[in-house]
Design a protein around this motif. Structure first.
Motif, short mmCIF file in Angstrom:
data_model
loop_
_atom_site.label_atom_id
_atom_site.label_comp_id
_atom_site.label_asym_id
_atom_site.label_seq_id
_atom_site.Cartn_x
_atom_site.Cartn_y
_atom_site.Cartn_z
N GLN A 71 47.72 39.15 53.91
CA GLN A 71 47.28 40.20 55.02
C GLN A 71 48.82 40.51 55.41
OE1 GLN A 71 44.41 41.61 55.31
NE2 GLN A 71 44.23 40.03 53.47
N TRP A 101 34.81 36.07 44.72
CA TRP A 101 33.85 36.55 44.41
C TRP A 101 33.28 36.00 44.01
CZ3 TRP A 101 32.81 39.93 40.60
CH2 TRP A 101 33.59 40.12 39.86
N LEU A 104 40.86 36.95 45.54
CA LEU A 104 39.98 37.51 45.91
C LEU A 104 38.94 36.93 45.61
CD1 LEU A 104 40.49 41.02 47.43
CD2 LEU A 104 41.19 39.34 48.50
N ASP A 125 42.80 33.95 54.19
CA ASP A 125 42.91 32.13 54.31
C ASP A 125 44.15 31.78 53.53
OD1 ASP A 125 42.51 29.84 54.77
OD2 ASP A 125 40.12 30.36 54.21
N GLY A 180 39.90 33.02 42.44
CA GLY A 180 40.27 33.55 43.99
C GLY A 180 41.70 32.37 43.65
N SER A 219 51.59 43.99 47.84
CA SER A 219 49.67 43.46 47.21
C SER A 219 50.51 42.90 45.82
CB SER A 219 48.70 44.35 47.15
OG SER A 219 49.02 45.66 46.52
N THR A 255 37.21 43.98 40.28
CA THR A 255 37.67 43.80 42.46
C THR A 255 36.01 43.54 42.08
OG1 THR A 255 38.16 45.40 41.99
CG2 THR A 255 39.49 44.34 42.86
N PRO A 298 46.53 33.21 47.91
CA PRO A 298 45.46 33.68 48.38
C PRO A 298 45.79 35.23 49.30
CG PRO A 298 45.14 32.08 49.25
CD PRO A 298 46.56 32.10 48.69
N LYS A 299 44.94 35.53 49.40
CA LYS A 299 44.89 37.32 49.88
C LYS A 299 43.80 37.55 50.56
CE LYS A 299 46.63 41.66 47.79
NZ LYS A 299 45.70 43.17 49.31
N ASP A 300 42.82 36.61 50.94
CA ASP A 300 41.82 36.98 51.39
C ASP A 300 41.53 36.39 52.99
OD1 ASP A 300 42.02 34.00 51.58
OD2 ASP A 300 39.94 33.80 50.96
#
Ligand SMILES: [Fe+2]
Length: 257
Positions: free
Chosen positions: A248, A175, A173, A197, A188, A255, A143, A193-195
């Motif tokens: 979300q 980054w 996620l 979006d 990602g 998760s 992460t 996706p887990k952000d």
């Protein structure tokens, strides 16, 4: 040299189809690689693998791929409560029971890591190292909040030097950080996706000449088709709401990756 990096498709065929169509409209992309987790959580594991193979997209083994491929006792996914654990096991057993022998053999044969030399291997130059989780394990979550020391330790274990890129997925996620001149890129997830979006995510990486450039791309796809596919299968309906919410949804806070 521009590469497309697609990771964590997780048997979401509609999302993969949309990403490949999007990539087809970009002739300056020299090659596409997948970073693993082709299966799990959605009802098209065999179709997803067939599409990746048909498109001749090479890639590495995610934790889901290597555990399904080897018949391991669980998927190596993280869960934070009993419901998440139950969902994780349901997804894993559903997938293991339905992958064809051909799909399983392909997953078992995926390499752990792929190294690219954008400038050509005949000269010294930057390398792009592709793994699923970290250079040590495909189950380890990298992460963005991990320390610089962790990044440099992993770079050292991978044999990376300043100017190199280490790209991976697994957390779903996206980054990008630079530590000690080494670029660390989390691509990602295409299919889960887990952000927040819901759109399919992938990365365009420009490396080899000039500064490293990383572009996060999001692509709309037929998420309703993906959700219908999940609901029409024996997979938990929780996974459909999870897709729509971009990870979300309060689907028991799952998760699992
Ligand atoms: Fe994953």
């Amino acid at each position: 040299m521009k590469y497309a990096l697609i990771s964590d498709i997780h048997a979401n065929l509609p999302a993969l189809e949309a990403v490949l169509e999007h990539l087809g409209a970009q002739p300056d992309v020299a090659a596409t690689y997948h970073l693993g987790d082709l299966v799990g959580y959605a009802p098209w594991p065999n179709e997803t693998v067939a599409l990746i193979r048909g498109a001749k997209i090479a890639g590495v083994a995610g934790n889901y791929d290597s555990t399904v491929g080897s018949g391991y006792k669980h998927c190596g996914c993280r869960y934070e409560d009993a419901r998440q654990e139950e969902l994780s096991h349901l997804s894993y057993s559903w997938t293991r029971e339905r992958v064809s022998p051909e799909t399983r053999a392909y997953l078992a044969g995926l390499p752990f890591r792929i190294d690219l030399s954008p400038g050509g291997g005949h000269i010294s130059g930057p390398r792009v190292i592709l793994v699923h989780g970290t250079p040590t394990l495909n189950t380890l979550y990298w992460t963005e909040d991990r320390s610089d020391e962790f990044a440099l330790k992993m770079a050292g274990l991978a044999g990376a030097k300043p100017g190199d890129v280490i790209a991976f997925g697994h957390t779903h996620l996206p980054w990008h950080r630079e530590v000690g001149g080494i670029h660390f890129v989390n691509t990602g997830s295409v299919g889960r996706p887990k952000d927040g979006d819901w759109r399919a995510g992938y990365v365009l990486l420009d490396a080899g000449s000039g500064p490293v450039q990383v572009k996060n791309v999001r692509v709309e796809y037929d998420v309703d088709r993906a959700m219908r596919g999940i609901r029409d299968s024996e997979l938990p309906d929780d996974f459909a709401a999870y897709l729509r919410s971009g990870g979300q949804a309060a689907v028991s806070g799952t998760s699992a990756r």
